[in-house]
Motif scaffolding. Structure first.
Motif, mmCIF file in Angstrom:
data_model
loop_
_atom_site.group_PDB
_atom_site.id
_atom_site.type_symbol
_atom_site.label_atom_id
_atom_site.label_comp_id
_atom_site.label_asym_id
_atom_site.label_seq_id
_atom_site.Cartn_x
_atom_site.Cartn_y
_atom_site.Cartn_z
ATOM 1 N N ILE A 1 12.827 -15.677 1.564
ATOM 2 C CA ILE A 1 14.753 -14.913 2.087
ATOM 3 C C ILE A 1 14.923 -15.144 3.158
ATOM 4 N N LYS A 2 13.297 -15.874 3.834
ATOM 5 C CA LYS A 2 14.570 -16.122 5.478
ATOM 6 C C LYS A 2 15.407 -17.773 5.522
ATOM 7 N N HIS A 3 14.720 -18.039 4.995
ATOM 8 C CA HIS A 3 15.022 -19.695 4.853
ATOM 9 C C HIS A 3 16.322 -19.430 3.789
ATOM 10 N N MET A 4 16.550 -18.664 2.893
ATOM 11 C CA MET A 4 17.363 -18.275 2.189
ATOM 12 C C MET A 4 18.911 -17.775 2.801
ATOM 13 N N GLN A 5 18.191 -16.432 3.420
ATOM 14 C CA GLN A 5 19.188 -15.677 5.231
ATOM 15 C C GLN A 5 20.077 -16.975 5.955
ATOM 16 N N ALA A 6 18.985 -17.468 6.313
ATOM 17 C CA ALA A 6 19.551 -18.838 6.785
ATOM 18 C C ALA A 6 20.587 -19.945 6.760
ATOM 19 N N ALA A 7 20.211 -19.961 4.948
ATOM 20 C CA ALA A 7 21.272 -20.564 4.465
ATOM 21 C C ALA A 7 22.677 -20.511 3.826
ATOM 22 N N GLY A 8 22.454 -18.425 3.848
ATOM 23 C CA GLY A 8 23.849 -18.676 3.387
ATOM 24 C C GLY A 8 23.150 -17.968 1.927
ATOM 25 N N GLY A 9 22.192 -18.071 1.195
ATOM 26 C CA GLY A 9 21.938 -17.180 -0.162
ATOM 27 C C GLY A 9 20.977 -17.946 -0.983
ATOM 28 N N GLY A 10 20.953 -17.350 -2.254
ATOM 29 C CA GLY A 10 20.106 -18.028 -3.350
ATOM 30 C C GLY A 10 19.886 -17.266 -4.362
ATOM 31 N N ARG A 11 18.864 -17.159 -5.301
ATOM 32 C CA ARG A 11 18.464 -16.769 -6.490
ATOM 33 C C ARG A 11 16.672 -16.535 -5.971
ATOM 34 N N ILE A 12 16.349 -15.819 -6.139
ATOM 35 C CA ILE A 12 14.768 -15.163 -6.784
ATOM 36 C C ILE A 12 13.847 -13.933 -7.596
ATOM 37 N N VAL A 13 14.086 -14.945 -9.113
ATOM 38 C CA VAL A 13 13.191 -14.391 -10.353
ATOM 39 C C VAL A 13 11.834 -14.275 -9.879
ATOM 40 N N ASN A 14 11.161 -12.967 -9.903
ATOM 41 C CA ASN A 14 9.870 -12.409 -9.881
ATOM 42 C C ASN A 14 9.165 -12.389 -11.235
ATOM 43 N N VAL A 15 8.054 -12.864 -12.325
ATOM 44 C CA VAL A 15 7.777 -12.806 -12.912
ATOM 45 C C VAL A 15 6.928 -11.339 -13.740
ATOM 46 N N ALA A 16 7.495 -10.107 -14.375
ATOM 47 C CA ALA A 16 6.562 -9.428 -14.608
ATOM 48 C C ALA A 16 5.694 -9.648 -16.311
ATOM 49 N N SER A 17 6.307 -7.871 -16.914
ATOM 50 C CA SER A 17 5.530 -8.031 -18.299
ATOM 51 C C SER A 17 5.926 -7.223 -18.703
ATOM 52 N N ILE A 18 5.658 -7.178 -20.001
ATOM 53 C CA ILE A 18 5.697 -6.070 -21.125
ATOM 54 C C ILE A 18 4.323 -4.895 -20.715
ATOM 55 N N ASP A 19 3.766 -5.280 -20.570
ATOM 56 C CA ASP A 19 2.945 -4.554 -20.429
ATOM 57 C C ASP A 19 3.201 -3.176 -18.532
ATOM 58 N N ALA A 20 3.735 -3.855 -18.266
ATOM 59 C CA ALA A 20 4.577 -2.626 -17.415
ATOM 60 C C ALA A 20 5.569 -1.446 -17.992
ATOM 61 N N LEU A 21 5.593 -1.849 -19.462
ATOM 62 C CA LEU A 21 6.632 -0.887 -19.343
ATOM 63 C C LEU A 21 6.058 -0.338 -20.792
ATOM 64 N N LYS A 22 4.845 -1.005 -21.192
ATOM 65 C CA LYS A 22 4.244 -0.577 -22.476
ATOM 66 C C LYS A 22 2.973 -0.346 -22.670
ATOM 67 N N ALA A 23 2.696 0.960 -22.461
ATOM 68 C CA ALA A 23 1.029 0.462 -22.318
ATOM 69 C C ALA A 23 0.283 -0.090 -23.033
ATOM 70 N N HIS A 24 -0.951 -0.558 -22.398
ATOM 71 C CA HIS A 24 -2.733 -0.709 -22.842
ATOM 72 C C HIS A 24 -3.825 -0.266 -22.327
ATOM 73 N N PRO A 25 -4.549 -0.033 -23.728
ATOM 74 C CA PRO A 25 -5.689 0.329 -23.040
ATOM 75 C C PRO A 25 -6.584 -1.112 -21.990
ATOM 76 N N LYS A 26 -6.279 -1.955 -22.611
ATOM 77 C CA LYS A 26 -7.708 -2.872 -22.231
ATOM 78 C C LYS A 26 -6.750 -3.641 -20.879
ATOM 79 N N ASN A 27 -5.939 -3.091 -20.424
ATOM 80 C CA ASN A 27 -5.246 -4.227 -18.679
ATOM 81 C C ASN A 27 -4.445 -3.225 -17.796
#
Length: 243
Positions: A123-149
Motif C-alpha cells: 500500500i505504501k508503494h501504491m500510494q506513492a504511485a497513485g493507486g493499485g489493486r489488492i485481492v486477499n484470499v479468504a475461504s468459504i470456511d469464513a462463512l460456513k462453519a466446519h468442525p475440523k478447522n
C-alpha cells in the motif's frame, strides 16, 4: 493486465501458481513471493516458456520486516507495483478440542499477520504511485462453519473483516481492495488430503473448483476492468454456499 506488475504471495503452488499463470497470460509481469525457492523457480520457468514475464523473491512473510523487504525487493526489480494477490496461507485441520496455542500462533502468523504486513508494505508503494489493486484470499470456511478447522475458519473470517477495513482506508488513494472466498479447490494437496469428494457431493455444480475457476475471478479484481468493487469478498463455491 498488459504492462502491469503484480506480486503473488505463495505463487509457487496451488491457487497461487494458477493466479501467477493467469496473470502472465493476461499480460502482467509477475513477482512470485515464496518460501520454497524450487517451487517458485519452476513457476517462473513455466511462465517464461510460455512467453510471459516473471521473477521470484524468496523469503518469509511472517514478520513485518521480512515482508517489507520482500515487497521492496520486488518493486526495486520491476520498477513498479500495480497489484497484489495475497495467496500465501496454511490450511490446518484439527478437531476443535485439539488445537494448541502453537497451532493458533502459526495459523495467525501466516494467514492474517503475514497478509497484513505484505499488504501494508504494498500500500505504501501504491500510494506513492497513485493507486493499485489488492485481492486477499479468504475461504468459504469464513462463512460456513466446519468442525475440523475452527482456527483456520477464524483466521479467514479475520481476512474478510480486514479486507473491509483496508478497503475503506485505501479507496481514497485509488487502491481497490477486495477478497475472494473459495470453497475446496482441486489442488494437489487437497486431492491428497481426500476431502474433495465429500465437498463435491454438497456442491450444486457437483465438483470442487479447479484452480483456474478461482484465478480468473482474481485476475478480474486485479484488472482495470474492476472499477467499482471495493471491500467485497466474493464467494466462489459452485453452490456449496449460497447466502
Amino acid at each position: 493486465m498488459q504492462g502491469k506488475m503484480v506480486i503473488v504471495t505463495g505463487g509457487g503452488s496451488g491457487l497461487g501458481r494458477a493466479v501467477a499463470l493467469a496473470l502472465a497470460t493476461a499480460g502482467a509481469s509477475v513477482a512470485i513471493v515464496e518460501l520454497d525457492a524450487a517451487a517458485a523457480s519452476a513457476v517462473v520457468a513455466e511462465i517464461e516458456a510460455a512467453g510471459g514475464a516473471a521473477f521470484s523473491v524468496i523469503g518469509d512473510i511472517t514478520t513485518r520486516e521480512s515482508a517489507a523487504a520482500l515487497v521492496d525487493a520486488a518493486v526495486a526489480k520491476a520498477g513498479r507495483i500495480d497489484g497484489l494477490c495475497n495467496c500465501a496461507g496454511v490450511y490446518p485441520r484439527k478437531p476443535i478440542l485439539d488445537i494448541s496455542d502453537a497451532d493458533w500462533d502459526f495459523s495467525f502468523s501466516v494467514n492474517v499477520r503475514g497478509l497484513y504486513d505484505v499488504s501494508i508494505a504494498v500500500i505504501k508503494h501504491m500510494q506513492a504511485a497513485g493507486g493499485g489493486r489488492i485481492v486477499n484470499v479468504a475461504s468459504i470456511d469464513a462463512l460456513k462453519a466446519h468442525p475440523k478447522n475452527a482456527h483456520y475458519a477464524a483466521m479467514k473470517a479475520a481476512v474478510v473483516s480486514l479486507t473491509k477495513s483496508m478497503a475503506l482506508a485505501c479507496a481514497p488513494d485509488n487502491i481497490l481492495i477486495n477478497g475472494v472466498a473459495p470453497a475446496g479447490i482441486a489442488t494437489e494437496k487437497a486431492k491428497a488430503a481426500g476431502f474433495l469428494p465429500e465437498l463435491a457431493a454438497q456442491t450444486a455444480l457437483g465438483r470442487a473448483a479447479e484452480p483456474d475457476d478461482v484465478a480468473d475471478v482474481i485476475v478480474f479484481l486485479l484488472s482495470d476492468k474492476n472499477r467499482y468493487m471495493v471491500g467485497e469478498t466474493v464467494a466462489i463455491s459452485g453452490g456449496y454456499f449460497i447466502a
